[in-house]
Scaffold this active site. Structure first.
Site, PDB file in Angstrom:
ATOM      1  N   HIS A  37      -8.379  -5.663  30.925  1.00 13.53           N
ATOM      2  CA  HIS A  37      -7.122  -6.402  31.526  1.00 13.53           C
ATOM      3  C   HIS A  37      -5.647  -5.560  31.629  1.00 13.53           C
ATOM      4  O   HIS A  37      -5.370  -4.401  30.916  1.00 13.53           O
ATOM      5  CB  HIS A  37      -6.980  -7.761  31.068  1.00 13.53           C
ATOM      6  CG  HIS A  37      -6.051  -8.141  29.919  1.00 13.53           C
ATOM      7  ND1 HIS A  37      -7.096  -7.950  28.498  1.00 13.53           N
ATOM      8  CD2 HIS A  37      -5.045  -7.678  29.126  1.00 13.53           C
ATOM      9  CE1 HIS A  37      -6.570  -8.179  27.724  1.00 13.53           C
ATOM     10  NE2 HIS A  37      -5.189  -7.876  28.063  1.00 13.53           N
ATOM     11  N   HIS A 120      -0.631  -0.259  30.455  1.00 21.72           N
ATOM     12  CA  HIS A 120      -1.991  -0.050  29.443  1.00 21.72           C
ATOM     13  C   HIS A 120      -3.385  -0.906  29.549  1.00 21.72           C
ATOM     14  O   HIS A 120      -3.020  -1.939  30.299  1.00 21.72           O
ATOM     15  CB  HIS A 120      -1.511   0.683  28.304  1.00 21.72           C
ATOM     16  CG  HIS A 120      -1.909  -0.659  27.410  1.00 21.72           C
ATOM     17  ND1 HIS A 120      -0.426  -0.962  27.602  1.00 21.72           N
ATOM     18  CD2 HIS A 120      -1.988  -1.590  26.703  1.00 21.72           C
ATOM     19  CE1 HIS A 120      -0.176  -1.768  26.349  1.00 21.72           C
ATOM     20  NE2 HIS A 120      -1.449  -2.220  26.553  1.00 21.72           N
TER      21      HIS A 120
HETATM   22  P1  ATP Z   1      -6.197  -9.337  18.335  1.00 19.69           P
HETATM   23  O1  ATP Z   1      -4.805  -9.911  17.851  1.00 19.69           O
HETATM   24  O2  ATP Z   1      -6.848 -10.604  17.567  1.00 19.69           O
HETATM   25  O3  ATP Z   1      -6.685  -7.779  18.236  1.00 19.69           O
HETATM   26  P2  ATP Z   1      -5.861  -8.853  21.703  1.00 19.69           P
HETATM   27  O4  ATP Z   1      -4.676  -8.523  20.980  1.00 19.69           O
HETATM   28  O5  ATP Z   1      -6.828  -8.842  22.453  1.00 19.69           O
HETATM   29  O6  ATP Z   1      -6.736 -10.120  19.817  1.00 19.69           O
HETATM   30  P3  ATP Z   1      -4.093 -11.154  22.253  1.00 19.69           P
HETATM   31  O7  ATP Z   1      -3.164 -11.176  20.717  1.00 19.69           O
HETATM   32  O8  ATP Z   1      -3.828 -12.744  22.096  1.00 19.69           O
HETATM   33  O9  ATP Z   1      -5.218 -10.958  22.017  1.00 19.69           O
HETATM   34  O10 ATP Z   1      -3.527 -10.321  23.172  1.00 19.69           O
HETATM   35  C1  ATP Z   1      -3.533 -10.584  24.254  1.00 19.69           C
HETATM   36  C2  ATP Z   1      -2.697  -9.523  25.478  1.00 19.69           C
HETATM   37  O11 ATP Z   1      -1.386  -9.784  24.991  1.00 19.69           O
HETATM   38  C3  ATP Z   1      -3.047  -8.299  25.284  1.00 19.69           C
HETATM   39  O12 ATP Z   1      -3.250  -7.473  26.271  1.00 19.69           O
HETATM   40  C4  ATP Z   1      -2.518  -7.428  23.814  1.00 19.69           C
HETATM   41  O13 ATP Z   1      -2.126  -6.400  23.667  1.00 19.69           O
HETATM   42  C5  ATP Z   1      -1.193  -7.611  24.972  1.00 19.69           C
HETATM   43  N1  ATP Z   1      -0.515  -8.531  22.996  1.00 19.69           N
HETATM   44  C6  ATP Z   1      -0.361  -8.872  22.262  1.00 19.69           C
HETATM   45  N2  ATP Z   1       1.124  -9.162  21.891  1.00 19.69           N
HETATM   46  C7  ATP Z   1       1.483  -8.353  21.699  1.00 19.69           C
HETATM   47  C8  ATP Z   1       3.094  -7.806  21.998  1.00 19.69           C
HETATM   48  N3  ATP Z   1       3.786  -8.200  21.086  1.00 19.69           N
HETATM   49  N4  ATP Z   1       3.464  -7.386  22.608  1.00 19.69           N
HETATM   50  C9  ATP Z   1       3.295  -7.016  24.281  1.00 19.69           C
HETATM   51  N5  ATP Z   1       1.565  -7.192  24.535  1.00 19.69           N
HETATM   52  C10 ATP Z   1       1.190  -7.873  23.665  1.00 19.69           C
END
Ligand code: ATP
Ligand code: MG
Length: 187
Positions: A37, A120
């Protein structure tokens, strides 16, 4: 609390292109196609009430549909724990969309961190020992010409993220198709 984010989904043709790219990279943990996504706004942990307010904010967006292209590859973070992501070709309407979403959320008193929007698509995750700087640099160089698209932006989605030992799982909670309200862009 509900961990949530707004994102664009990708058409099957682009998922196929990314799968081929993932197969050509000899390290890291590829994201499953259903998890790929483009994040527009990360909400973090929300109460059901705040999530409802975010939902209402998104419902008022009504730009005309447009399209973006994926372009190039980058390392975000360190080789020992970052991600390899596809970049997105400069598209002012995408920036306007992210900005419009943010300002509508702010209107609902949902403040997101003030970091710059860096569009990205995460394609694989790295953990310690997967690859060193030199190998990552070599692979990024080899795939610098990566292109995928078009990605039609005909709406956006609200996802819930379920964190788990095997990696996060996402659930689409709502979809907001773009229906221009009066023939003009309304970001
Ligand atoms: P994990 O954290 O277990 O590696 P994930 O990153 O896929 O899994 P989430 O952390 O719930 O899952 O993030 C969901 C989406 O939001 C992802 O696209 C992630 O890159 C983005 N995201 C997460 N944290 C942030 C942040 N602090 N700032 C911007 N984007 C974020
Ligand atoms: Mg995360």
């Amino acid at each position: 609390m509900i961990r949530a984010f707004f994102a664009l989904t990708l058409p099957d043709a682009v998922l196929d292109q990314i799968e081929r790219l993932q197969a050509a990279i000899p390290f890291g943990r590829p994201l499953a196609p259903e998890n790929l996504h483009l994040t527009l706004a990360f909400l973090g942990e929300m109460t059901p009430e705040t999530l409802e307010a975010a939902h209402e904010a998104a419902e008022t967006l009504a730009p005309a549909p447009f399209a973006v292209e994926l372009r190039g590859l980058e390392l975000m973070g360190r080789p020992s724990g970052g991600v390899i992501a596809a970049g997105v070709a400069e598209e002012p309407r995408l920036d306007a969309l992210a900005k419009g979403l943010r300002s509508r959320l702010a209107g609902m008193r949902i403040q997101l961190p003030r970091e710059r929007f860096r569009p990205h698509v995460t394609v694989l995750r790295l953990k310690p020992g997967d690859a060193d700087e030199a190998l990552v640099a070599r692979i990024l160089g080899r795939h610098a010409g990566f292109r995928a698209g078009p990605v039609p932006v005909t709406g956006l989605s609200l996802f819930r993220s379920w964190l788990g030992a095997g990696g996060a799982r996402y659930e689409e909670l709502a979809r907001y198709p773009f229906v221009p309200m009066d023939g003009r862009d309304n970001f």
